[in-house]
Design a protein around this motif. Structure first.
Motif, short mmCIF file in Angstrom:
data_model
loop_
_atom_site.label_atom_id
_atom_site.label_comp_id
_atom_site.label_asym_id
_atom_site.label_seq_id
_atom_site.Cartn_x
_atom_site.Cartn_y
_atom_site.Cartn_z
N ASN A 99 29.06 -0.31 15.28
CA ASN A 99 29.12 -1.48 14.41
C ASN A 99 29.53 -2.74 15.16
O ASN A 99 29.08 -3.85 14.82
CB ASN A 99 30.08 -1.22 13.25
N LEU A 100 30.37 -2.58 16.18
CA LEU A 100 30.76 -3.72 17.00
C LEU A 100 29.56 -4.26 17.77
O LEU A 100 29.39 -5.49 17.92
CB LEU A 100 31.88 -3.32 17.97
N GLY A 143 12.91 -1.08 4.88
CA GLY A 143 13.16 0.32 5.21
C GLY A 143 14.59 0.62 5.62
O GLY A 143 15.19 1.59 5.13
N SER A 144 15.15 -0.21 6.51
CA SER A 144 16.51 0.05 7.00
C SER A 144 17.53 -0.07 5.88
O SER A 144 18.41 0.78 5.73
CB SER A 144 16.85 -0.93 8.13
N HIS A 145 17.41 -1.15 5.11
CA HIS A 145 18.36 -1.35 4.01
C HIS A 145 18.26 -0.25 2.97
O HIS A 145 19.28 0.26 2.49
CB HIS A 145 18.12 -2.71 3.35
N LEU A 146 17.05 0.16 2.65
CA LEU A 146 16.86 1.22 1.66
C LEU A 146 17.44 2.54 2.16
O LEU A 146 18.00 3.32 1.38
CB LEU A 146 15.36 1.39 1.36
N SER A 147 17.33 2.79 3.46
CA SER A 147 17.92 4.01 4.04
C SER A 147 19.44 3.99 3.93
O SER A 147 20.06 5.00 3.59
CB SER A 147 17.50 4.14 5.51
N PHE A 154 22.93 3.02 13.68
CA PHE A 154 21.76 3.71 14.22
C PHE A 154 20.53 3.45 13.36
O PHE A 154 19.42 3.26 13.87
CB PHE A 154 22.03 5.21 14.32
N ILE A 155 20.72 3.43 12.04
CA ILE A 155 19.60 3.19 11.13
C ILE A 155 19.01 1.82 11.38
O ILE A 155 17.78 1.66 11.49
CB ILE A 155 20.05 3.32 9.66
N MET A 209 16.42 -6.12 15.97
CA MET A 209 17.74 -5.65 16.34
C MET A 209 17.71 -4.90 17.67
O MET A 209 18.61 -5.04 18.50
CB MET A 209 18.30 -4.76 15.22
N LYS A 210 16.68 -4.10 17.89
CA LYS A 210 16.56 -3.37 19.16
C LYS A 210 16.44 -4.34 20.33
O LYS A 210 17.05 -4.14 21.39
CB LYS A 210 15.35 -2.43 19.11
N GLU A 211 15.69 -5.43 20.13
CA GLU A 211 15.53 -6.42 21.19
C GLU A 211 16.84 -7.14 21.45
O GLU A 211 17.21 -7.39 22.61
CB GLU A 211 14.45 -7.42 20.79
N ALA A 212 17.58 -7.48 20.39
CA ALA A 212 18.87 -8.15 20.56
C ALA A 212 19.88 -7.25 21.26
O ALA A 212 20.65 -7.71 22.12
CB ALA A 212 19.40 -8.58 19.20
#
Length: 313
Positions: A42-43, A242-246, A288-289, A297-300
């Motif tokens: 989370n950090l 998708g991520s938020h719904l998960s 992770f989700i 987010m992966k690029e950041a």
């Protein structure tokens, strides 16, 4: 059992997940690992959002606040459990127990409201894309966070202050690894009718209203997506949700699972084990989700890790 005035109560006993001495090192290692993963994951989300200007949008603003709430939620329960296992002690002070009750309620409520705010953000982005920047302005985003935090703090303080009016018996064993409100109320020897009514009413309102808001938002989102002419537009719209719904499914699914398990089983120890699923697991998996399902987010995160001093070693 002899009743004891609340002013005379000095400590409660947290029985934890198991009383088997051989399992304590295993539980310590497991929960320490889960806590470290939760904090680190989370950090990283918070740092990635704050360091990448492309992520300075309402969706990621809410996400970084959700990550902060996840860290706080886990910190309110897990470290105390680890300390008790390390010291081979089950005690927690009366003040410490009420403080833990208060913080658990605050951060659980805050997560609940943040998930609703994120659902509203997705609703505006997909159903009203041309007005998105006007509706989801920085002032509204900050207002939603402050409102969520204020209501959550008021909820936590209300229940904690209501516990102060109770008198407790000499048997102060809590079959849990943290001070859960329901378990603390069950230990009282005085009348708990008002407390129980308050728990049901407030939980129904503060839990039900955000959940209904999430459901309504996604119903509107689905209908809006189905009206889109291109399959590419539909896929892109679904992927942004998708991520938020998960995360929503994980948070509410585990909470309902614990509620159902406590209703169908008489074993408080099994209920304590099940509660791990909503107090520890979602907070650990959320980063992770979002990092695995979100390209931005992966690029950041890749940029953040690439510019860290450890990457040059």
């Amino acid at each position: 059992m002899k009743p004891e005035n609340q002013s005379g109560v000095s400590e409660f006993l947290l029985l934890g997940l198991s009383e088997d001495p051989e399992l304590q090192p295993l539980l310590f290692g497991l929960f320490l690992s889960m806590y470290l993963v939760t904090v680190l994951g989370n950090l990283l989300i918070i740092l990635a959002v704050s360091s990448d200007s492309h992520l300075h949008t309402p969706m990621y603003f809410f996400l970084s606040n959700l990550s902060l709430a996840d860290i706080s939620f886990s910190t309110s329960t897990v470290p105390r459990m680890l300390v008790n296992i390390q010291r081979q002690s089950k005690t927690i002070s009366y003040a410490g127990c009420l403080t833990q009750v208060c913080f658990v309620l605050i951060f659980a409520g805050l997560e609940n409201f943040l998930l609703a705010a994120m659902a509203y953000d997705r609703y505006v982005a997909i159903c009203h894309p041309l007005r998105y920047t006007v509706i989801m302005n920085p002032r509204l985003c900050v207002l939603l966070i402050l409102l969520s935090l204020t209501i959550s703090i008021a909820d936590g303080l209300l229940h904690s202050l209501m516990v102060l009016r109770l008198s407790f018996c000499t048997d102060l064993e809590i079959p849990h690894f943290f001070c859960e409100l329901d378990q603390v109320i069950k230990l009282a020897c005085s009348d708990t009718l008002i407390n129980n009514i308050l728990v049901y009413v407030v939980t129904s309102v503060l839990g039900g209203v955000p959940l209904l808001g999430i459901i309504y938002s996604y119903i509107k989102i689905v209908f809006s997506i189905l009206r889109m002419p291109s399959s590419g537009g539909k896929h892109k719209a679904f992927s942004t949700c998708g991520s938020h719904l998960s995360v929503v499914s994980l948070f509410y699914g585990t909470a309902f699972g614990v509620y159902i398990s406590s209703a169908v089983t008489d074993s408080t120890r099994k209920t304590a084990v099940a509660s791990v699923m909503y107090t520890v697991v979602p907070q650990m998996l959320n980063p992770f989700i979002y990092s695995l399902r979100n390209r931005d987010m992966k690029e950041a995160l890749r940029k953040l890790i690439g510019t860290s001093p450890f990457s040059r070693l």
